[in-house]
Design an enzyme around this catalytic site. Sequence first.
Site, short mmCIF file in Angstrom:
data_model
loop_
_atom_site.label_atom_id
_atom_site.label_comp_id
_atom_site.label_asym_id
_atom_site.label_seq_id
_atom_site.Cartn_x
_atom_site.Cartn_y
_atom_site.Cartn_z
N GLY A 10 0.84 -1.19 0.00
CA GLY A 10 0.00 0.00 0.00
C GLY A 10 0.87 1.24 0.00
N ALA A 11 0.86 1.98 -1.11
CA ALA A 11 1.71 3.17 -1.24
C ALA A 11 0.92 4.46 -0.99
CB ALA A 11 2.35 3.20 -2.63
N ARG A 83 -10.80 5.31 6.49
CA ARG A 83 -12.02 5.83 7.09
C ARG A 83 -12.37 7.19 6.49
NH1 ARG A 83 -10.97 5.95 13.35
NH2 ARG A 83 -13.10 6.63 13.56
N ARG A 89 -14.12 2.49 12.53
CA ARG A 89 -13.16 1.52 11.99
C ARG A 89 -13.88 0.23 11.58
NH1 ARG A 89 -10.43 3.93 16.43
NH2 ARG A 89 -8.46 4.91 15.86
N THR A 120 -4.10 -2.15 8.64
CA THR A 120 -5.43 -1.95 8.05
C THR A 120 -6.52 -2.10 9.11
OG1 THR A 120 -4.55 -2.94 6.03
CG2 THR A 120 -6.94 -2.73 6.19
N ARG A 152 -0.43 8.87 21.15
CA ARG A 152 -1.44 9.94 21.19
C ARG A 152 -1.73 10.36 22.62
NH1 ARG A 152 -5.20 7.16 16.41
NH2 ARG A 152 -4.38 8.46 14.70
N HIS A 176 -8.15 -1.73 19.08
CA HIS A 176 -7.78 -0.46 18.45
C HIS A 176 -9.07 0.14 17.89
CE1 HIS A 176 -5.37 2.57 16.56
NE2 HIS A 176 -5.75 2.23 15.34
#
Length: 313
Positions: A10-11, A83, A89, A120, A152, A176
């Site tokens: 995934g870029a 998202r 999620r 992901t 965070r 998560h």
Amino acid sequence: MERKKITIVGAGNIGATLALLLARREVADVYLIDIDEGIAKGKALDIMEASPILGFNSRVVGTGNYEDTANSDLVVITAGFPRKPGMSRDDLLFKNFEVVKSVTEQIKKYSPETFIIVVTNPLDAMTYTALKVSGFPSHRVMGMAGALDAARFAYFLSEKTGISVENIRAFVIGSHGDDMVPLKRYTTVSGIPVKYFLSDEELEELVNRTRFAGGEIVSLLKRGSAFYAPAASILDMAVSILWNKRKIISCSVYLEGDAGKYYGAEGLCVGVPVVLGKNGIERVVKLELSDYEWAQWRKSVESVKNLVEKLPL
């Protein structure tokens, strides 16, 4: 000494940011693979053209072909649908299940000895998917969760107290998602419990902000989700494994045996503190929790279980 090889699937924003961070630290040569080969090659070339200025010798290669990723030491799965405002999620469950399943099949084919870090969303269910589809030993498959959530929480604590982020060690376990469990009791400022710096009310406010921190960024960006802090969190995990640092980092891992019984979450991938080293997940740390924390933990586990039960595995 031959450099390690990391593949990032995934870029997008996370993948490209991570590629730059890994290259700058010279952790490994990086293979950036994407269904849109042009994006992978373009971003890789852009990063390499920065190398004379930033002074790194790691290679970043863009590709659309899994054969180029063969024999990777570590694979990071960032591919999937991001998202959007108003989405949880969990809304991404079935779309991203198909993505992670097909990616994992390719990883298994070309890098059967690798470690997998899943990014992901919904994170815990996608980590479970990668584990089951790959058939890899559970110590080689993990999800990036608590590393980001703790970062965070630590930043919010630093902002509130005015004390350097370098002095703050925060801890978050559980899913998560919105049911994550930030642990105030295990969060310290230079080894001093955080309760000596903030009131219960102030702490609870920051706990809630941490739970919804991803959504806060989604609503501000409007097109996509966070990527700088997630990429930094993956970097921390990758370095701990490939350089055998044996750091304690909270990750989504498959709970089984003694640890599964202790946490009451056998057969699920949920976020707990683990020692990450050259063998991947080398140890699950068993935390003593209060009755209130156990209740929050069980709620978190239940939310993961509800998702996993929907998966067509």
